[in-house]
Write an enzyme that holds these catalytic residues in place. Sequence first.
Site, PDB file in Angstrom:
ATOM      1  N   PRO A 182      -2.805  11.811  -1.230  1.00  0.00           N
ATOM      2  CA  PRO A 182      -2.279  12.875  -0.384  1.00  0.00           C
ATOM      3  C   PRO A 182      -2.818  12.763   1.038  1.00  0.00           C
ATOM      4  CG  PRO A 182      -4.117  13.711  -1.654  1.00  0.00           C
ATOM      5  CD  PRO A 182      -3.911  12.284  -2.098  1.00  0.00           C
ATOM      6  N   GLY A 183      -2.142  13.433   1.967  1.00  0.00           N
ATOM      7  CA  GLY A 183      -2.651  13.493   3.335  1.00  0.00           C
ATOM      8  C   GLY A 183      -1.994  12.497   4.262  1.00  0.00           C
ATOM      9  N   CYS A 210       1.552   2.950  -0.572  1.00  0.00           N
ATOM     10  CA  CYS A 210       1.929   4.281  -0.087  1.00  0.00           C
ATOM     11  C   CYS A 210       0.976   4.737   1.022  1.00  0.00           C
ATOM     12  CB  CYS A 210       1.994   5.274  -1.250  1.00  0.00           C
ATOM     13  SG  CYS A 210       2.964   6.752  -0.863  1.00  0.00           S
ATOM     14  N   GLN A 214       0.497   3.118   4.699  1.00  0.00           N
ATOM     15  CA  GLN A 214       0.527   3.866   5.960  1.00  0.00           C
ATOM     16  C   GLN A 214      -0.765   3.679   6.753  1.00  0.00           C
ATOM     17  OE1 GLN A 214       1.338   7.832   4.584  1.00  0.00           O
ATOM     18  NE2 GLN A 214       3.313   7.244   3.681  1.00  0.00           N
ATOM     19  N   SER A 277       6.319  11.346   1.923  1.00  0.00           N
ATOM     20  CA  SER A 277       6.908  12.205   2.939  1.00  0.00           C
ATOM     21  C   SER A 277       6.817  11.575   4.323  1.00  0.00           C
ATOM     22  CB  SER A 277       6.193  13.559   2.976  1.00  0.00           C
ATOM     23  OG  SER A 277       6.250  14.200   1.720  1.00  0.00           O
ATOM     24  N   HIS A 336       6.032   2.802  -4.922  1.00  0.00           N
ATOM     25  CA  HIS A 336       4.968   2.774  -5.926  1.00  0.00           C
ATOM     26  C   HIS A 336       5.239   1.692  -6.973  1.00  0.00           C
ATOM     27  CE1 HIS A 336       2.559   6.601  -5.247  1.00  0.00           C
ATOM     28  NE2 HIS A 336       3.413   6.547  -4.231  1.00  0.00           N
ATOM     29  N   GLU A 338       3.349   0.780  -9.268  1.00  0.00           N
ATOM     30  CA  GLU A 338       2.720   1.134 -10.546  1.00  0.00           C
ATOM     31  C   GLU A 338       3.513   2.171 -11.328  1.00  0.00           C
ATOM     32  OE1 GLU A 338       1.741   4.556  -8.042  1.00  0.00           O
ATOM     33  OE2 GLU A 338       1.964   2.401  -7.702  1.00  0.00           O
TER      34      GLU A 338
END
Length: 1018
Positions: A182-183, A210, A214, A277, A336, A338
């Site tokens: 997250p984040g 992911c 980023q 997102s 993803h 996985e």
Amino acid sequence: MHRLIVSVVSFIISICIFLCIENLNTRCEEDTKFHFANAWMATHHLSSRSTQSTTLLNKHNRQSKVQRWYVHDDDTISTQTASDSTAKSSPSTIQYNEQKQNDQPHINYNSIPKLDLKILLIDNHDSYTYNLYQYISTMTKHSVDVIMNDAYESVDSFLSSLNNFTTTLNEHYDCIILSPGPGQPSHPSDMGIVLDIIRDHSHVPILGVCLGHQALGYVYGKEVKLSPCGPVHGLMSSVSFDESYDDENVGDDIEDGLKCQLFDNLPQDFDVVRYHSLVVDFPPDGNEDVESQIEPIAWCNSLKESTDSSVHSNDGTNICMALRHKHYPHYGVQFHPESIGTGDAGYQILHNFCNFAHEYKNRRGKQQQQDKETILNEKYLTDDSLEVNDNRSSTSSKTPTNRVLIHKIDKTDYNELPLPKQVFETIYSSRPNSFWLDSSTVDESNINGEGCPITENSRFSIMGSNDGPMSKKIEYFGREHDSSRRGLRITTSKDEEKKVNVDDNVDILSYLRQQLVNEGEFVDAADLVTFNNEVDSGYTLNTVNEFGEQATCDIPFDYRGGYVGYLGYEVRHDTQCWIFEQEGGYGCDTSGYEGTTNPDIPTAAFLFVDQSLVYDHETNDWYIIGVAKKDDNEDNTISWMHDMKTRLESMKKTQVESNKSSTSDDPVAFVPNRSKTQYQKDISRSHEEIRNGESYELCVTNQLEAELKLPRQLSTRASHEAPFELYKRLRQKNPAPFSAFMNFYDDNGLRDGTTGLVSICCSSPERFLSVKKASSSKINGDRHSSPLTSRRQFVVESKPIKGTAARYIGDSRATESPEVVKQIDSQIAEDLKESVKDRAENLMIVDLLRNDLGRVCQVGSVHVPKLMHIESYATVHQMVSTIRGTLDGDTTHAIDVIEACFPGGSMTGAPKQRTMEILDEIEQGVSRGPYSGCLGYISLNGCMDMNIIIRSAVLTPSSSSSSSSEEDDDNVDRWKASIGCGGAITALSDSEDEYDEMLLKSQIVRSTISEWVSEANM
């Protein structure tokens, strides 16, 4: 002659028609094996349930049909088929050829050669990290080390923990993988040491997934911004990649001729699962950024959602799905690999990267150091499949302190022995502390035949109390309770009390671990008891082994006595600490929890049960289970078993009476803890968190509360017996395979402020976790399990539910035929099956459960035999998946599984840790209590079965009175009733729909309570 010609022509025509039909059938059979992405994400046929759904565009026809190697039904696969499939697979590549109808998928962990590769996996506080761990652990000879990104203050402090001579990570690791999470990469608190790892290790191969992808984009100068198509979580995209890119522009940092082709052996436009997102922003097509250090190497199309929910069009924007550094061995993928939905392609990508890292290591002349094992700070780093861990004790090295005795009642007439409802009501319902793990779906009172279609889930019922000489009640008041009350309260059968003050190491799971493992309560054998005659209690014993090659136990159930009870949702504080102890990182707050809770409800409560009964609904057999100390004489236990046998045989089976349904003129007024307006604001807040990349899915819940007034019992019945009357109604109106009734009260009927006072009436359809003994034939026939080398081997299973639709039972005012009602109901189930939103929710939780089981299960054993199946119950259709893995019972046990998985992901969302922090704020610090926790048993042979506590009422006696009449107070008992309910919020959720779904899930419990109260006051 004419007739002969006509006959010949007719015969030829018949043959042609037959061949055409056969060809059509063959094509139809092959079409049932079409690409897995289409199989579970019906992009061409969206359900009206998903009015805001977004489906990702399939740009081209699929170039291959890929079966998913991990999706099969363990219950039907044969060992021969598995071995045939293994023989066909290439030893070094993952094949993407057409499959025949009966072929099993080609990938087998054992067919992939192990690489001499030391891998560091950095966990960005995600709930999918251990899916990466499971995959890459099958590719290397060495253990994969996992740390949380904030386990160390700096890279230097991490290096110093390795050994005194390490100055850079490439002296210790051959490659690094950065997990999702997250984040945002621009927030230092979200990234820990990750950004410095990237900056300082240009010579170490790095793969970012992911958030890790980023982070690479952010470090190398690109903007990371909100995705132009909005959040995409649990949905599929077709990815195309640049097949022409090579390393002609790279510098001396990468050896001549060496390049990492992440997409080797993959077709163009393969499908992937996306959870993100944010995106790394690259210039539009044709505008190459020559100054940039990184470049995109794979893309998918962004989508523009139409107002028509069944139409979605490409808005022409390409989104970067993979990148690489032009000079360094650094790569990233936005999707993803996985995820179970990405499947074979994801495994291939990770395998390609590991092959590249292995070759890169050899090209740079790095010496092979197989004899130098990784020296790590044991406080933070995990080891190979978590099989050697200081927090665990061997379950097989302790001498058992208990013995289990089992008697099966012989009968001459199946119809003579009583049913479970009759037995519990007669023997146990009056006990202050009692339980009934009830398989109400198969009770004879359910004459309509509705209920769970899975027989194995509802075959056995278990009941008992804390009356035995070894029994004890364990109540745990956790961090949500007042500091003066926190701790363990243990009451023995002799009314002796022991209070253990809470500290960092004393909680309910630590206590259970201490007793079962360290104190040797686990058993390896059972004694079958046969009574010589009906007059006296003379008996013979036959000892049967539970495990190993000498296993002779054929008892059809796994329960052997032990601990029966519940874990409330707030036990999450303790299980999260266990996870942080494995990897380090922040989040383990040992201080108090500022919130609101009912002081009468323990955070967790269990009975140690040494006397109990098991009923087999399939054979109508009763079993009597007794537990005795290993060194004690078993005569007292045998005497109780003989008395219970006599009592059951003397109870004639009675006709099951159905509780009359009534419509209350004055239904109970349930008040939500948060109003509809606030609940809808909570959904908007959830959407904002999802949009900002803080969560993929949040399971927002609410508490519906009411005060009930019941006539005071004027007979000899105690007030704690009243909730059982409610449960009898609930089990009939909403039969479910994981139903249960539990009472926890003071034995003397006192309310002294130190003990719990609670009843749980549960009609749950959802299994949280089961741990069952594994037979050697099952293990060796399952390609996802390790060979049966352990003396104690178990199969772990979870069955999360995500996706609910109310069944259609017909309109009483209409004259619909049963066929019409069935047709409408079937269409509702079909709509649920095809709902994009519900499938996305389900997929996210399946991947989360795979991750949780991956922490403790053997490497390569976690798989999904059933994905997104529709199961129909009395009042609802549910979308259910099954996840399984293999547990080495010699080193890992049921408590480890709970600590790795609790609370159930279907009740939190993902990523679990960050999402629970957000939910604390959304739910205003109100404790969920038992709701969304779990209840069931932990057996003395190491087996376990726990449900998810949903579709339940939690009752406590009220200490306050709102009545102004003293006479009223003398004749009325007041109860607090609480019903927890909620739903998963994703980017596709609608606030109105979610509120209605929350009410739907609670409706059957609310109406049952209203009927109960109405009838009691007549």
